[in-house]
Design an enzyme around this catalytic site. Structure first.
Site, PDB file in Angstrom:
ATOM      1  N   GLN A  86      37.637  44.200  43.312  1.00 19.64           N
ATOM      2  CA  GLN A  86      38.308  44.686  44.535  1.00 19.64           C
ATOM      3  C   GLN A  86      39.492  45.600  44.246  1.00 19.64           C
ATOM      4  O   GLN A  86      39.688  46.611  44.909  1.00 19.64           O
ATOM      5  CB  GLN A  86      38.748  43.492  45.371  1.00 19.64           C
ATOM      6  CG  GLN A  86      39.016  43.838  46.800  1.00 19.64           C
ATOM      7  CD  GLN A  86      39.223  42.592  47.649  1.00 19.64           C
ATOM      8  OE1 GLN A  86      40.140  41.794  47.403  1.00 19.64           O
ATOM      9  NE2 GLN A  86      38.359  42.388  48.632  1.00 19.64           N
ATOM     10  N   PHE A  87      40.270  45.217  43.266  1.00 24.08           N
ATOM     11  CA  PHE A  87      41.316  46.096  42.735  1.00 24.08           C
ATOM     12  C   PHE A  87      41.251  45.999  41.207  1.00 24.08           C
ATOM     13  O   PHE A  87      41.023  44.920  40.661  1.00 24.08           O
ATOM     14  CB  PHE A  87      42.707  45.680  43.239  1.00 24.08           C
ATOM     15  CG  PHE A  87      42.940  46.013  44.693  1.00 24.08           C
ATOM     16  CD1 PHE A  87      43.416  47.269  45.061  1.00 24.08           C
ATOM     17  CD2 PHE A  87      42.665  45.083  45.682  1.00 24.08           C
ATOM     18  CE1 PHE A  87      43.622  47.580  46.395  1.00 24.08           C
ATOM     19  CE2 PHE A  87      42.872  45.394  47.017  1.00 24.08           C
ATOM     20  CZ  PHE A  87      43.345  46.648  47.383  1.00 24.08           C
ATOM     21  N   GLU A 142      33.732  40.813  46.008  1.00 23.80           N
ATOM     22  CA  GLU A 142      34.516  40.069  46.987  1.00 23.80           C
ATOM     23  C   GLU A 142      34.640  40.898  48.269  1.00 23.80           C
ATOM     24  O   GLU A 142      35.094  42.040  48.236  1.00 23.80           O
ATOM     25  CB  GLU A 142      35.892  39.759  46.406  1.00 23.80           C
ATOM     26  CG  GLU A 142      35.816  38.885  45.155  1.00 23.80           C
ATOM     27  CD  GLU A 142      37.056  38.992  44.288  1.00 23.80           C
ATOM     28  OE1 GLU A 142      38.035  39.591  44.729  1.00 23.80           O
ATOM     29  OE2 GLU A 142      37.005  38.491  43.148  1.00 23.80           O
ATOM     30  N   ALA A 199      36.057  35.340  41.734  1.00 28.88           N
ATOM     31  CA  ALA A 199      35.833  34.990  40.332  1.00 28.88           C
ATOM     32  C   ALA A 199      35.244  36.211  39.631  1.00 28.88           C
ATOM     33  O   ALA A 199      34.032  36.397  39.586  1.00 28.88           O
ATOM     34  CB  ALA A 199      34.914  33.774  40.220  1.00 28.88           C
ATOM     35  N   GLU A 200      36.142  37.055  39.119  1.00 30.67           N
ATOM     36  CA  GLU A 200      35.696  38.325  38.550  1.00 30.67           C
ATOM     37  C   GLU A 200      34.796  38.142  37.342  1.00 30.67           C
ATOM     38  O   GLU A 200      33.852  38.916  37.122  1.00 30.67           O
ATOM     39  CB  GLU A 200      36.904  39.191  38.183  1.00 30.67           C
ATOM     40  CG  GLU A 200      37.556  39.882  39.368  1.00 30.67           C
ATOM     41  CD  GLU A 200      38.398  38.948  40.236  1.00 30.67           C
ATOM     42  OE1 GLU A 200      38.683  37.829  39.785  1.00 30.67           O
ATOM     43  OE2 GLU A 200      38.773  39.329  41.354  1.00 30.67           O
ATOM     44  N   ASP A 258      43.429  45.778  39.186  1.00 29.42           N
ATOM     45  CA  ASP A 258      44.374  44.792  38.658  1.00 29.42           C
ATOM     46  C   ASP A 258      43.711  43.442  38.429  1.00 29.42           C
ATOM     47  O   ASP A 258      44.233  42.610  37.680  1.00 29.42           O
ATOM     48  CB  ASP A 258      45.535  44.617  39.643  1.00 29.42           C
ATOM     49  CG  ASP A 258      46.125  45.939  40.061  1.00 29.42           C
ATOM     50  OD1 ASP A 258      47.295  46.186  39.760  1.00 29.42           O
ATOM     51  OD2 ASP A 258      45.397  46.747  40.694  1.00 29.42           O
ATOM     52  N   HIS A 291      48.282  45.811  42.700  1.00 27.55           N
ATOM     53  CA  HIS A 291      47.371  46.730  43.372  1.00 27.55           C
ATOM     54  C   HIS A 291      47.638  48.180  43.003  1.00 27.55           C
ATOM     55  O   HIS A 291      47.404  49.082  43.793  1.00 27.55           O
ATOM     56  CB  HIS A 291      47.471  46.564  44.892  1.00 27.55           C
ATOM     57  CG  HIS A 291      47.132  45.196  45.377  1.00 27.55           C
ATOM     58  ND1 HIS A 291      48.025  44.161  45.352  1.00 27.55           N
ATOM     59  CD2 HIS A 291      45.973  44.683  45.879  1.00 27.55           C
ATOM     60  CE1 HIS A 291      47.467  43.064  45.828  1.00 27.55           C
ATOM     61  NE2 HIS A 291      46.213  43.357  46.141  1.00 27.55           N
TER      62      HIS A 291
END
Lengths: 487, 324
Positions: free
Chosen positions: B79-80, B26, B56-57, B82, B126
């Site tokens: 991206q994180f 992302e 959409a991980e 979490d 995060h």
């Protein structure tokens, strides 16, 4: 959980045993299968293994005391059962001591897991019971309980291991850790000077030692019937000066007493049985000489192949035993026992072999010797001798003898008067084989291998006629053996 | 070079070196990643190799698995950390098992990069540490380097690795940690810890941001005469048992510091391993400093500080353990 150890029945016919020597003392760790007591039965000391891993709590029977089989002799706190509860007196955590002394990692791990205190911090080394100063809980703040149990200090696995490796008595190491805890470095420091010096160096001062080692008691004054002497400043009169004549006399007053060898339990038993035998059975003695030239040749012919085949040296002994048991069959009264009820003639022919082993005299038995060939006797005798020398004889190996053969000739003896094994009628010796000129029946003189055979007998059972007949029969049988025979 | 610069240059060089390497995630393309790690990559390497993906991980990792199995070298970015949970099945259920379930016919040379950890006021979504959720899984390599040089060497090793690698980058260290980075291409073997500071009285095992705090704490204690050995785990799985055991056998005391929750964290595994392998070397209870058992790091500074282990706390713990 404490385990009560009972006097084992070391053989089928054994009904009692004597505690010859305790190999452990109360508080000592003992591993499963580790010998902790010597028990004497018959003429042998048998080491008895512990059935559990634990710590000796109590020795019930004193050394030298004889108790029936099955009687309790000791109590062991069983560590494996996880019930090694420290004594309230702080005399030692059984699991700890076992782990320390035996190096049992599992036991040690179990101990650590339980976070038990280590009273005394003793690692199985000898020394006085340690009662350490009770430091307050270490405020480590890590959630680990680091308090001190009454009468002891906790030590870490590393400290325990290092102390064991360097043979450091933790009771004498001053801790520099939090609240006096003994650290691994403390042990290493103590070890730098070597075990004994390290201990000395690290001993706390008497002032700091809460429970110093008690000083030995003052010497007891010699008994006297008079009042104690009044202290005086007058020196005692000097001893009279010896005259020249007195000086010339040899004096034994200062003779050295010599070394006193303490009686081992085995020696006590041997002595007692010899006395009993001599006091009970009126010994008579007789001897004959045997020409063993032919049997010697037979032995020489067979010995190399025999040793190669069976791993046992072929001596004259099995030939002799074979002849003896055949003679016993011809003279069964020689294979008998005198009892108050009568003379018991034994059906079995169990020949005892008198063997010197480990400083003791032991008589293992070849059972049913009359059913064995020379080869069988050689193998049976070889096995018993080997077991005797390795200290592996069991009570069953020693029980049930009905007649005894004593191989005194092995030590160069040419004549001996053996003492009967109590309860037996005869004991016969094989003396040294000596080559000498012999006048034969045809008036010729020949160099022959001659051996004296001596017999001690219980005169209550047999008289000279039977004994002489037995001995003559034995002589004939031995002389009849020759190189044409079969082992 | 900072940690984040180390990540950027390593990725750049990898793209330049090997055409099979591609980056997907992302905002990695036009935006150049939220930390500007991939800024300019799209222009330089093109949209086929720097791929912006939807939010959409599961798809990011799932597609990357397919690419990896077909011979590419995808570097998927979460991206994180979490946000990694939707991709949990793809990572654990598929990527980690690929080699095993295909009997070695297929491997999955996939790198999943993700920033993790707190200390940047990232709050609930995060700030998480995720290593304990994944280190239980055989077949998955988890790396968490702490210095620029280690990042470069281990990221290169991860890209080369034929099996999936979860590459954790502590975001607090992105710009706060600087260090020398050797020039040229090199790798650091996966599964090797690094003794960042030698010592004799106490072993500290840590990684990520905590590693730098631990080093600072150890240096402070140096002035008090307390000698602390600090081990940077770097590779969470496989774990360098040998380095840890060797150090513990020397110092006989062990402190494990990590930011993830204490219960079931990597410290529990290390502690159990040492207890199993070196119980009789220990001269003190093994100690752990870790995150509390709360579901997430708070946004409020006092809450964040409460969650994060401070350097002062580390100093105190080391001092006590050394003194024990």
């Amino acid at each position: 959980m404490p385990t009560t150890i009972t006097m084992p029945q070391l053989g089928e016919t054994v009904t009692e045993g004597t505690v010859a020597q305790w190999l452990k003392k109360p508080g000592d760790a003992v591993e499963k299968y580790e010998a902790f007591v010597e028990v004497s039965t018959d003429k042998v000391n048998a080491e008895v293994p512990s059935p559990v891993t634990g710590v000796i709590r109590e020795l019930i029977v004193k050394e030298g005391e004889t108790v029936p089989t099955g009687a309790p002799i000791a109590i062991i706190d069983d560590v494996a059962a996880g019930a090694a509860t420290p004594e309230p007196t702080g005399s030692g955590s059984p699991s700890e001591q076992v782990a320390a002394a035996a190096g049992d990692r599992n036991a040690e791990a179990n101990h650590q897991a339980s976070d038990e205190p280590v009273p005394g911090g003793n690692v199985g080394l000898s020394g006085p019971t340690y009662s350490a100063p009770a430091p307050s809980n270490a405020a480590s703040g890590n959630g680990a309980s680091s308090g001190v149990a009454p009468g002891g200090v906790r030590v870490s696995p590393a400290v325990r291991r290092l102390a064991r490796e360097h043979r450091i008595d933790l009771a004498r190491v001053r801790g520099t850790g939090a609240n006096g805890r003994i650290t691994a470095n403390d042990v290493l420091e103590a070890a730098k000077a070597g075990p004994s010096a390290a201990v000395a160096a690290m001993i706390t001062t008497a002032k700091e030692e809460p429970h110093p080692i008690p000083a030995p008691p003052p010497p007891t004054p010699p008994p006297t019937t008079s009042a104690p002497p009044t202290p005086t400043t007058t020196p005692p009169p000097p001893p009279p000066t010896p005259t020249p004549q007195e000086r010339a006399k040899p004096s034994y007053a200062g003779a050295r007493p010599g070394e006193l060898i303490p009686l081992t339990q085995a020696r006590k038993i041997i002595a007692q049985r010899m006395v009993d035998s001599k006091h009970t059975a009126p010994h008579a003695w007789t001897m004959t000489e045997v020409d063993v030239t032919n049997v010697w040749k037979w032995r020489v012919r067979e010995k190399d192949a025999f040793e190669k085949a069976y791993g046992v040296k072929l001596t004259l002994l099995p030939f002799f035993i074979r002849a003896a048991v055949e003679s016993l069959a011809a003279f069964p009264l020689m294979n008998a026992s005198f009892t108050d009820e009568g003379i018991r003639v034994h059906r079995d022919v169990n020949v005892g072999l008198a063997i010197a082993a480990g400083g003791n005299l032991i008589v293992p038995v070849i059972r049913h010797a009359d059913q064995l060939s020379v080869k069988g006797l050689a193998l049976a005798a070889g096995e018993l001798i080997d077991k005797a020398r390795r200290g592996k004889l069991g009570a069953d190996d020693l029980a049930g003898g009905t007649f005894t053969v004593n191989n005194t000739g092995a030590n160069g003896s040419i004549l001996s008067a053996p003492i009967l094994v109590p309860g037996q009628t005869g004991i016969v010796t094989t003396e040294a084989v000596v080559k000498r000129p012999v006048v034969r029946d045809d008036d010729s003189i020949a160099i022959r291998s001659m051996m004296n055979v001596c017999l001690s007998l219980d005169h209550r059972v047999v008289d000279g006629a039977v004994a002489s007949g037995f001995l003559s029969d034995l002589k004939k049988r031995l002389e009849a053996m020759g190189p044409t025979g079969s082992l | 070079m900072t940690n984040v610069e180390a990540v950027r240059t390593t990725l750049h060089d990898a793209l330049a070196r090997d055409e099979r390497v591609l980056i997907m995630g992302e905002d990695v393309g036009a935006r150049g990643n939220v930390f500007l790690i991939t800024k300019g990559f799209l222009e330089e390497f093109g949209a086929e190799r720097v791929v912006d993906t939807p939010l959409a991980e599961a798809s990011i990792v799932g597609v990357a698995i397919g690419m990896a199995m077909e011979g590419l070298r995808p570097i998927a970015e979460i991206q994180f950390a979490d946000f990694i949970y939707p991709a949990f099945n793809q990572i654990v259920g598929e990527a980690a098992k690929t080699r095993y379930r295909s009997n070695g016919d297929y491997t999955c040379p996939l790198v999943i990069r993700t920033p993790y950890g707190g200390g940047v006021r990232g709050a609930l979504s995060h700030s998480v540490s995720i290593e304990a959720l994944f280190y239980h899984v055989p077949g998955l390599t988890i790396l968490a380097p702490s210095t620029p040089a280690d990042i470069k060497g281990l990221l290169n090793a991860a890209i080369e690795c034929p099996d999936p690698v979860l590459f954790l980058e502590h975001k607090k260290t992105y710009r706060s940690v600087k260090g020398e980075v050797p020039s040229g291409y090199y790798t650091i073997p996966i599964g090797k810890a690094d003794v960042k500071k030698a010592g004799t009285q106490l072993t500290v095992v840590s990684y990520g941001y905590n590693l730098h705090q631990a080093l600072e704490a150890a240096n402070r204690l140096e002035g008090e005469g307390v000698s602390v050995e600090v081990i940077d785990l770097r590779s969470i799985r496989p774990m360098d048992k040998g380095a840890i055991l060797a150090s513990v056998r020397k110092t006989r005391k062990l402190l494990i510091i990590h930011e993830d929750n204490k219960f079931g964290g990597i410290g529990a595994e290390i502690s159990a391993m040492v207890a199993e392998e070196a119980l009789f070397e220990l001269d003190a209870p093994i100690r752990r400093l870790a995150g509390p058992d709360v579901p997430a790091m708070g946004y409020a500074q006092p809450l964040e500080e409460e969650f994060m282990t401070s350097t002062d706390e580390m100093v105190e713990a080391m001092r006590e353990l050394a003194k024990f």
